[in-house]
Design an enzyme around this catalytic site. Structure first.
Site, PDB file in Angstrom:
ATOM      1  N   GLY A  47     116.491  75.789  47.899  1.00  0.00           N
ATOM      2  CA  GLY A  47     117.463  74.946  47.730  1.00  0.00           C
ATOM      3  C   GLY A  47     118.216  74.379  46.497  1.00  0.00           C
ATOM      4  CD  GLN A  52     118.781  70.864  42.037  1.00  0.00           C
ATOM      5  OE1 GLN A  52     118.942  71.383  43.022  1.00  0.00           O
ATOM      6  NE2 GLN A  52     117.604  70.762  41.461  1.00  0.00           N
ATOM      7  CB  CYS A 101     113.160  68.757  42.874  1.00  0.00           C
ATOM      8  SG  CYS A 101     115.087  68.635  42.206  1.00  0.00           S
ATOM      9  CG  LEU A 102     114.494  74.793  41.772  1.00  0.00           C
ATOM     10  CD1 LEU A 102     115.534  75.673  41.945  1.00  0.00           C
ATOM     11  CD2 LEU A 102     113.139  75.547  41.409  1.00  0.00           C
ATOM     12  CG  HIS A 143     115.575  67.974  48.269  1.00  0.00           C
ATOM     13  ND1 HIS A 143     114.159  67.560  47.798  1.00  0.00           N
ATOM     14  CD2 HIS A 143     116.110  68.429  46.829  1.00  0.00           C
ATOM     15  CE1 HIS A 143     114.217  67.734  46.450  1.00  0.00           C
ATOM     16  NE2 HIS A 143     115.248  68.163  45.829  1.00  0.00           N
ATOM     17  CD  GLU A 144     118.825  71.310  47.558  1.00  0.00           C
ATOM     18  OE1 GLU A 144     119.162  71.062  46.576  1.00  0.00           O
ATOM     19  OE2 GLU A 144     117.600  71.669  47.652  1.00  0.00           O
ATOM     20  CG  HIS A 147     119.722  67.318  44.076  1.00  0.00           C
ATOM     21  ND1 HIS A 147     119.168  66.770  42.878  1.00  0.00           N
ATOM     22  CD2 HIS A 147     119.096  68.184  44.591  1.00  0.00           C
ATOM     23  CE1 HIS A 147     118.103  67.112  42.983  1.00  0.00           C
ATOM     24  NE2 HIS A 147     117.792  67.840  43.816  1.00  0.00           N
TER      25      HIS A 147
HETATM   26 NI    NI Z   1     116.037  69.170  44.075  1.00  0.00          NI
END
Ligand code: NI
Length: 177
Positions: A47, A52, A101-102, A143-144, A147
């Site tokens: 995701g 991000q 998380c990236l 989660h997304e 953000h």
């Molecule tokens: Ni994330």
């Protein structure tokens, strides 16, 4: 395709509430969405949210696996591009699972979240998307979406003793008998 730079934790863009997308069919939005999909796949994520990649708009992309049994070969994977998403828990059930998380590379932590959700939004053609989800699918969407509101999974953790580098994760994973 273009790979986009991923904002690491600490960058203010990850703590800023993203703005709604006014025109889902804007070609700039389409380009951003496709670049985000390429970036997510290249980075090995499931995701990615626009903040991000330094874009403060309400756009998320995520990958889901069809968990229905049956058929040969690997289960089909579907990538969803979702604009101006909204999430509503379907009941009071809470699931706990490890998330990464990236924007926070190398570590994972145990995060409680509503287990079953309804979610909605728009696709790039301006069509309404409405779905229900559970398991990993429900988790990645939540989660997304977080953000887009400047929230990181760390903010959702109940016990920081479960936060670990990936190499040490086996020490904090709950034992399964
Ligand atoms: Ni994330």
């Amino acid at each position: 395709m273009s790979l986009l730079k991923i904002a690491p934790m600490g960058n203010p863009v990850l703590r800023t509430v993203a703005r709604a997308i006014v025109d889902p069919t804007d070609p700039e939005v389409r380009r951003l969405a496709f670049d985000m999909v390429d970036t997510m796949i290249d980075a090995g994520g499931i995701g990615l949210a626009a903040p991000q990649v330094y874009e403060g708009v309400r756009l998320i992309v995520f990958s889901t696996i069809d968990e229905r049994p049956g058929g040969d070969g690997p289960p089909p994977e579907t990538i969803t591009i979702l604009l101006n998403p909204e999430v509503t828990p379907l009941d009071d059930a809470i699931d706990e699972a490890f998330e990464g998380c990236l924007s926070i590379p190398g570590i994972r932590g145990l995060v409680p979240r509503p287990a079953r959700i309804g979610y909605s939004g728009w696709d790039l053609d301006g069509n309404r998307i409405e779905r229900e989800a559970a398991g990993l699918h429900a988790r990645v969407v939540q989660h997304e979406l977080d953000h887009l509101d400047g929230i990181l999974y760390l903010d959702r953790m109940a016990d920081f003793a479960t936060l670990a580098f990936e190499s040490e994760l086996h020490h904090v994973m709950p034992r399964k008998e």
